[in-house]
Motif scaffolding. Structure first.
Motif, PDB file in Angstrom:
ATOM      1  N   TYR A 165      38.909 -87.822  11.131  1.00 49.63           N
ATOM      2  CA  TYR A 165      37.866 -88.327  10.238  1.00 49.63           C
ATOM      3  C   TYR A 165      38.326 -88.285   8.778  1.00 49.63           C
TER       4      TYR A 165
ATOM      5  N   LYS B 142      27.958 -93.540   6.417  1.00 50.92           N
ATOM      6  CA  LYS B 142      29.384 -93.777   6.650  1.00 50.92           C
ATOM      7  C   LYS B 142      29.821 -93.259   8.015  1.00 50.92           C
ATOM      8  N   THR B 143      29.243 -92.144   8.438  1.00 50.97           N
ATOM      9  CA  THR B 143      29.604 -91.576   9.742  1.00 50.97           C
ATOM     10  C   THR B 143      29.326 -92.555  10.873  1.00 50.97           C
TER      11      THR B 143
ATOM     12  N   THR C 192      30.946 -83.653   8.942  1.00 52.53           N
ATOM     13  CA  THR C 192      29.890 -84.257   9.765  1.00 52.53           C
ATOM     14  C   THR C 192      30.432 -84.711  11.117  1.00 52.53           C
ATOM     15  N   GLY C 193      31.589 -85.387  11.098  1.00 51.63           N
ATOM     16  CA  GLY C 193      32.189 -85.829  12.355  1.00 51.63           C
ATOM     17  C   GLY C 193      32.563 -84.661  13.246  1.00 51.63           C
TER      18      GLY C 193
ATOM     19  N   ASP D 253      29.930 -81.268   3.974  1.00 52.25           N
ATOM     20  CA  ASP D 253      30.366 -82.511   3.341  1.00 52.25           C
ATOM     21  C   ASP D 253      29.633 -82.758   2.027  1.00 52.25           C
TER      22      ASP D 253
ATOM     23  N   ASN E 206      33.766 -95.661  12.855  1.00 54.22           N
ATOM     24  CA  ASN E 206      33.572 -94.209  12.953  1.00 54.22           C
ATOM     25  C   ASN E 206      32.769 -93.828  14.197  1.00 54.22           C
TER      26      ASN E 206
ATOM     27  N   ILE F 178      33.571 -87.454   5.339  1.00 56.24           N
ATOM     28  CA  ILE F 178      32.683 -87.235   6.490  1.00 56.24           C
ATOM     29  C   ILE F 178      33.338 -86.337   7.532  1.00 56.24           C
ATOM     30  N   ARG F 179      34.379 -85.622   7.130  1.00 56.25           N
ATOM     31  CA  ARG F 179      35.132 -84.801   8.088  1.00 56.25           C
ATOM     32  C   ARG F 179      34.250 -83.722   8.720  1.00 56.25           C
TER      33      ARG F 179
ATOM     34  N   VAL G 226      33.350 -90.891  17.086  1.00 57.63           N
ATOM     35  CA  VAL G 226      32.317 -89.964  17.565  1.00 57.63           C
ATOM     36  C   VAL G 226      32.286 -89.957  19.088  1.00 57.63           C
TER      37      VAL G 226
END
Length: 411
Positions: A342, A209-210, A349-350, A71, A215, A346-347, A219
């Protein structure tokens, strides 16, 4: 005739599919070599379990950190780095002489696997973000994981059949050879334009942001099913040849080739997933897959624990059925849903957090299956059945289970 333009269109999906095939091959190949390595190095039960799970431990770290770094710094660099771990560690694994060396190298391979499953799906989701068939293409990429595992069982079994127990060195080295084909395909990939437009300026911003409230819910709803599914899936994948040897009266090579017959059930199931995922919805397929896998594993576990004699083909059929229903639902939905849900910034990271939980689940499954199997034949399978039932219950309560054409497409 297939046009050049069409090949260009689907090339990222082809490259991603080859990459996931390579990663899954590197996961499964240790299962073929496990029994010969145990004999060669005189490993105890704890060491065998640790060796089987080393790749999962490495994948936890690879998934978490590659998601964040992809990211922040981009997809392509991470995609190239993970394949290099397969090449270097695969070749070195064929030259080891003790447990510590091979355990360390399998950890490194695991880091590459964790990176691959995160960044490939994030990248394909972004490259295909304007396509109405993005979901199907992600499922198609995941479909090739089944071929990677099948190829590992088949090729590993043939090598052991031809070379005997000492062939385990060559089986591990084949993972590095396969990786080179993926590297050649990766050289033609370009960085995600969607990521370039959406990238955040620091890792702190990405993490902040995650973990915003809405969000955090994603998760939770993506990580828990992935964790619960991988408990059964990774332990079955890694121990399948070992499970089959005493029940079908097979040698090391026979156990690997018998595993091919079990794993081949995933091929028609994966085709059905591609056809029906947009018609029936991810939630329904996920809940159905969890439920029917739980029933089959539980029944087989009880039968084996009670000492009831059943034919080898029935054992293969019931294990194959459990793989079928896993491949029909949660095997695909748990991996591809985060990449679609996501937002771009943050795609990775998620996806990485959810996959890290999945790999932790795999590690729990390997340890749990090994420990419960010591109690009696079939107890390990009963344990896996219960975790699948938990996956079904969680999906029904927190995600949904009705038949519906669902869409979680985000840019």
């Amino acid at each position: 005739m297939i046009s050049r333009n069409y090949i260009k269109q689907i090339f990222p999906t082809m490259a991603g599919s080859m990459s996931i095939l390579t990663a899954s091959y590197n996961i499964a190949i240790i299962s073929v070599a496990l029994s010969p390595i145990k004999n060669y190095m005189s490993l105890n039960g704890t060491e065998v379990t640790l060796l089987a799970s080393a790749i999962l431990l490495g994948a936890v770290f690879g998934a978490f950190f590659s998601g964040i770094f992809s990211d922040r710094f981009g997809r392509i660099g991470i995609l190239t780095l993970d394949l290099m771990t397969f090449v270097v560690a695969g070749i070195a694994s064929a030259l080891v002489s003790n447990f510590l060396e091979i355990f360390t190298l399998r950890l490194i391979v695991g880091i590459g696997v964790g990176m691959d499953y995160v960044v490939v799906f994030a990248y394909i989701s972004e490259i295909e973000h304007r396509s109405h068939s993005r979901g199907k293409r992600l499922v198609t990429v995941m479909f090739f994981a089944n071929f990677g595992i099948l190829l590992a069982y088949l090729l590993g079994g043939i090598i052991l059949l031809k070379l005997g127990p000492t062939g385990w060195r060559l089986t591990l080295a084949t993972g590095s050879i396969l990786s080179m084909f993926s590297i050649l395909m990766r050289l033609r990939l370009r960085e995600s334009e969607l990521w370039k437009l959406s990238r955040l300026g620091s890792i702190r911003e990405i993490l902040a942001k995650t973990f915003l409230k809405h969000n955090r819910k994603d998760v939770f709803r993506f990580s828990v099913p992935w964790f619960l599914y991988q408990i059964s899936d990774q332990s079955l994948t890694l121990f399948l040849p070992v499970i089959l040897i005493p029940y079908i009266g097979a040698s090391f090579s026979g156990g690997a080739l018998g595993a091919v017959l079990v794993k081949i059930f995933t091929i028609p199931a994966s085709f059905l997933t591609i056809i029906f995922i947009d018609r029936l919805g991810r939630n329904f397929l996920q809940s159905l897959g969890f439920l029917l896998r739980s029933i089959l594993l539980g029944l087989l576990g009880v039968v084996l624990y009670m000492g009831i004699h059943i034919a080898a083909f029935v054992i293969i059929g019931m294990l194959g059925g459990s793989f079928f229903f896993g491949a029909l639902g949660p095997d695909k939905t748990t991996v591809t849903s985060p990449a679609q849900s996501y937002p771009t910034e943050i795609r990775g990271t998620g996806q990485g957090i959810s996959e890290a939980f999945g790999r932790i689940g795999g590690f729990v499954g390997v340890l749990g299956f090994g420990a419960f199997s010591l109690i009696g034949a079939g107890v390990g399978l009963i344990f896996l059945s219960l975790t699948c039932m938990l996956g079904f219950i969680f999906t029904v309560l927190f995600i949904g289970w009705r038949v519906e054409s669902t869409s979680i497409e985000n840019a």
